[in-house]
Motif scaffolding. Structure first.
Motif, PDB file in Angstrom:
ATOM      1  N   UNK A 119      25.181 117.761  31.396  1.00  0.00           N
ATOM      2  CA  UNK A 119      24.782 118.742  32.391  1.00  0.00           C
ATOM      3  C   UNK A 119      25.849 119.810  32.598  1.00  0.00           C
ATOM      4  N   UNK A 120      27.097 119.408  32.682  1.00  0.00           N
ATOM      5  CA  UNK A 120      28.184 120.379  32.898  1.00  0.00           C
ATOM      6  C   UNK A 120      29.458 119.891  32.201  1.00  0.00           C
ATOM      7  N   UNK A 121      30.357 120.836  32.020  1.00  0.00           N
ATOM      8  CA  UNK A 121      31.657 120.508  31.422  1.00  0.00           C
ATOM      9  C   UNK A 121      32.609 120.072  32.526  1.00  0.00           C
ATOM     10  N   UNK A 122      33.394 119.072  32.233  1.00  0.00           N
ATOM     11  CA  UNK A 122      34.371 118.591  33.206  1.00  0.00           C
ATOM     12  C   UNK A 122      35.764 119.063  32.775  1.00  0.00           C
ATOM     13  N   UNK A 123      36.395 119.835  33.653  1.00  0.00           N
ATOM     14  CA  UNK A 123      37.741 120.343  33.364  1.00  0.00           C
ATOM     15  C   UNK A 123      38.761 119.435  34.028  1.00  0.00           C
TER      16      UNK A 123
END
Length: 142
Positions: free
Chosen positions: A81-85
């Protein structure tokens, strides 16, 4: 070249004498005192007004020592769903002054070492221009 001062250098402490030895670079100590140069460097207050050669700049860097800085690094983990930084910090050793920085000291900057005290970055004082010292040493002018 044989110097008569060097064998008597340790007597300076017993007699409470102060010597001012001025050299333009570390190479001059090597040339005149060979292995004895370490005794000079160990038992004296050192003032460096800059470094025009690599050996002197490297010695300045070594004398200053190192410090620990925190270096930040980033990573990205891709998800559905999203990139984790993420970021992390790692302690890293760094010279307080590198040899390159020592070679580029400004004209008004000097570095001072005295036993038991961390190195000091100072500004030069010209006694003949400074109000606190002006006139005190005029008798010594030729």
């Amino acid at each position: 070249m044989e110097h008569t001062l060097y064998p008597h250098f340790p007597c300076r402490l017993l007699l409470n004498l102060w010597l001012v030895i001025i050299v333009q670079n570390i190479g001059q100590l090597d040339e005149y005192y060979n292995q004895g140069k370490m005794e000079f460097l160990t038992n004296c207050t050192k003032v460096f007004l800059g470094a025009e050669d690599e050996d002197t700049a490297a010695k300045i860097s070594t004398l200053c020592g190192k410090t620990t800085v925190m270096q930040e690094s980033y990573s990205v983990k891709s998800g559905l769903i999203f990139d984790q930084k993420q970021s992390s910090f790692t302690p890293t050793a760094r010279d307080l002054i590198t040899a390159g920085e020592a070679g580029q000291l400004g004209e008004e900057t000097s570095l001072l070492w005295k036993g038991g005290v961390p190195p000091l970055k100072t500004n030069k004082i010209y006694y003949y221009l400074d109000d606190d010292f002006k006139g005190l040493y005029d008798d010594f002018d030729s």
